[in-house]
Design a protein around this motif. Structure first.
Motif, short mmCIF file in Angstrom:
data_model
loop_
_atom_site.label_atom_id
_atom_site.label_comp_id
_atom_site.label_asym_id
_atom_site.label_seq_id
_atom_site.Cartn_x
_atom_site.Cartn_y
_atom_site.Cartn_z
N UNK A 254 2.79 -58.41 -18.50
CA UNK A 254 1.96 -57.30 -18.98
C UNK A 254 0.65 -57.82 -19.56
N UNK A 255 0.68 -59.03 -20.13
CA UNK A 255 -0.52 -59.61 -20.70
C UNK A 255 -1.59 -59.92 -19.67
N UNK A 256 -1.19 -60.06 -18.40
CA UNK A 256 -2.19 -60.36 -17.36
C UNK A 256 -3.11 -59.17 -17.10
N UNK A 257 -2.77 -57.99 -17.63
CA UNK A 257 -3.66 -56.85 -17.46
C UNK A 257 -4.98 -57.08 -18.19
N UNK A 258 -4.98 -57.90 -19.24
CA UNK A 258 -6.23 -58.15 -19.97
C UNK A 258 -7.29 -58.82 -19.08
N UNK A 259 -7.00 -59.99 -18.47
CA UNK A 259 -8.03 -60.61 -17.62
C UNK A 259 -8.31 -59.85 -16.34
N UNK A 260 -7.39 -58.99 -15.93
CA UNK A 260 -7.62 -58.19 -14.72
C UNK A 260 -8.50 -56.98 -15.03
N UNK A 261 -8.17 -56.26 -16.11
CA UNK A 261 -8.90 -55.04 -16.44
C UNK A 261 -10.25 -55.32 -17.10
N UNK A 262 -10.34 -56.38 -17.91
CA UNK A 262 -11.57 -56.66 -18.64
C UNK A 262 -12.82 -56.71 -17.76
N UNK A 263 -12.82 -57.52 -16.71
CA UNK A 263 -14.00 -57.55 -15.83
C UNK A 263 -14.27 -56.22 -15.13
N UNK A 264 -13.20 -55.46 -14.86
CA UNK A 264 -13.38 -54.15 -14.20
C UNK A 264 -14.12 -53.19 -15.11
N UNK A 265 -13.74 -53.12 -16.41
CA UNK A 265 -14.44 -52.22 -17.34
C UNK A 265 -15.92 -52.57 -17.44
N UNK A 266 -16.22 -53.86 -17.56
CA UNK A 266 -17.62 -54.28 -17.69
C UNK A 266 -18.40 -53.98 -16.42
N UNK A 267 -17.75 -54.13 -15.28
CA UNK A 267 -18.42 -53.83 -14.01
C UNK A 267 -18.69 -52.33 -13.88
N UNK A 268 -17.70 -51.50 -14.23
CA UNK A 268 -17.87 -50.06 -14.10
C UNK A 268 -18.86 -49.49 -15.11
N UNK A 269 -18.85 -49.99 -16.34
CA UNK A 269 -19.65 -49.41 -17.42
C UNK A 269 -21.01 -50.08 -17.56
N UNK A 270 -21.05 -51.40 -17.39
CA UNK A 270 -22.31 -52.13 -17.61
C UNK A 270 -22.88 -52.75 -16.34
N UNK A 271 -22.23 -52.54 -15.23
CA UNK A 271 -22.68 -53.09 -13.93
C UNK A 271 -22.81 -54.61 -13.98
N UNK A 272 -21.95 -55.27 -14.73
CA UNK A 272 -21.93 -56.73 -14.79
C UNK A 272 -21.00 -57.25 -13.71
N UNK A 273 -21.58 -57.79 -12.66
CA UNK A 273 -20.81 -58.23 -11.50
C UNK A 273 -20.54 -59.72 -11.60
N UNK A 274 -19.27 -60.15 -11.56
CA UNK A 274 -18.97 -61.59 -11.60
C UNK A 274 -19.45 -62.28 -10.34
N UNK A 275 -19.73 -63.57 -10.46
CA UNK A 275 -20.20 -64.34 -9.31
C UNK A 275 -19.05 -64.58 -8.33
N UNK A 276 -19.41 -65.03 -7.15
CA UNK A 276 -18.41 -65.30 -6.12
C UNK A 276 -17.44 -66.39 -6.56
N UNK A 277 -17.96 -67.42 -7.22
CA UNK A 277 -17.08 -68.51 -7.67
C UNK A 277 -16.14 -68.03 -8.77
N UNK A 278 -16.61 -67.16 -9.63
CA UNK A 278 -15.74 -66.62 -10.67
C UNK A 278 -14.61 -65.81 -10.05
N UNK A 279 -14.93 -65.01 -9.03
CA UNK A 279 -13.91 -64.21 -8.36
C UNK A 279 -12.89 -65.10 -7.66
#
Length: 315
Positions: A254-279
């Motif tokens: 259940x704790x893995x939802x943090x690193x999975x959801x965190x980047x999604x919220x920032x992408x949806x709300x702040x349009x912060x897109x992670x780099x290809x290497x980060x993905x």
């Protein structure tokens, strides 16, 4: 700081309590996943000012939570009973929570959170290095995959694509949480809540000595309150209450939802897109962690002997 490798066997909690535990641990991951999104709304230019107010609000909430749960005498007893192990956990948490805020000024939320996803496996590595705890072959393979995934993410700082400070702090966060996980497992009597509360106090005190000014706008104070109480304080309170009601492997899953959801919220709300290497690197880390948790869950639920249902260990 989830332990998914404890060999202890304990009595399983009632089914309704276990369901409540599932919900609370998931809510803790959900609260923690909002950290980067909330931070991006804060306009204060000094990271130390942000660290100070976030830590103050988190400390106030956690202190109130412990007093509500254990009373004043019980709370003081918890602080007095932490010992050196509790102080070490508090120092690790203070360092990690401070580094998280400072790292946000240098790298993406995805980079920070996806590196943190490997904490359970890094903790196994530290436990082997420091205490010679046995590490299964499958765990060694997962650790190698995590290191490879982190290397892919960090490689951007080596060629100048991103600031090495951000990646360095993200790695420091993962290391501090891993060490705290090992200490918590080795000293099972140390309660996480008072140790982390002390950690927020230490972070606030240090940040106060470093901040150029502590005054912030009412706009920022509202988000700093959410950053400290909703993201940090309530996340810890949910986890501390729920993790003891569910199997350790389930809590880690259940704790893995943090690193999975965190980047999604920032992408949806702040349009912060992670780099290809980060993905790519993050996908390697998450996959290694999920496979390892799956194998651990299967091991914990395996019957201890013929005709007996295996009872998984609570965190």
């Amino acid at each position: 700081m989830t332990d998914i490798s404890s060999p202890q066997i304990a009595v399983s909690p009632p089914r309704n309590e276990e369901r409540i535990g599932f919900l609370l641990v998931f809510l803790s991951a959900l609260m923690w996943s909002l950290g980067g999104t909330i931070a991006r709304f804060i306009d204060a230019g000094d990271s130390w000012t942000v660290v100070f107010w976030r830590s103050v609000w988190a400390a106030a909430f956690l202190l109130c939570f412990m007093v509500w749960r254990d009373g004043w005498r019980g709370t003081l007893k918890l602080f007095r009973g932490m010992g050196l192990a509790g102080l070490a956990v508090a120092f690790c948490f203070a360092t990690a929570s401070t580094s998280f805020v400072v790292a946000l000024a240098y790298t993406t939320v995805a980079n920070i959170l996806l590196m943190q996803a490997g904490v359970p496996l890094l903790a196994a590595l530290f436990a082997w290095a420091l205490f010679r705890e046995r590490v299964a072959v499958a765990t060694w393979l997962a650790i190698a995959a995590v290191i490879a995934g982190v290397a892919v993410m960090v490689s951007e700082s080596l060629d100048g694509a991103v600031s090495p400070i951000g990646d360095g702090l993200a790695l420091l966060i993962a290391v501090m949480f891993s060490i705290a996980t090992v200490i918590t497992r080795r000293f099972a009597h140390v309660r996480m809540t008072p140790a982390t509360c002390l950690g927020t106090m230490l972070a606030a005190a240090f940040a106060a000595s470093q901040a150029s000014a502590l005054g912030v706008s009412s706009h920022d104070m509202g988000f700093l309150f959410a950053f400290g109480v909703v993201n940090l304080g309530r996340g810890l309170a949910f986890f501390a209450t729920g993790a003891r009601l569910v199997p350790a492997a389930v809590a880690a899953l259940l704790g893995t939802f943090e690193p999975i959801l965190g980047p999604i919220w920032v992408w949806l709300i702040h349009s912060e897109v992670p780099s290809a290497r980060t993905i790519v690197g993050g996908a390697v880390v998450i996959t290694a962690l999920l496979v390892h948790i799956g194998l651990e869950f299967k091991r914990q639920t395996r019957p201890q002997r013929a005709g007996v249902t295996g009872v998984p260990s609570p965190n």
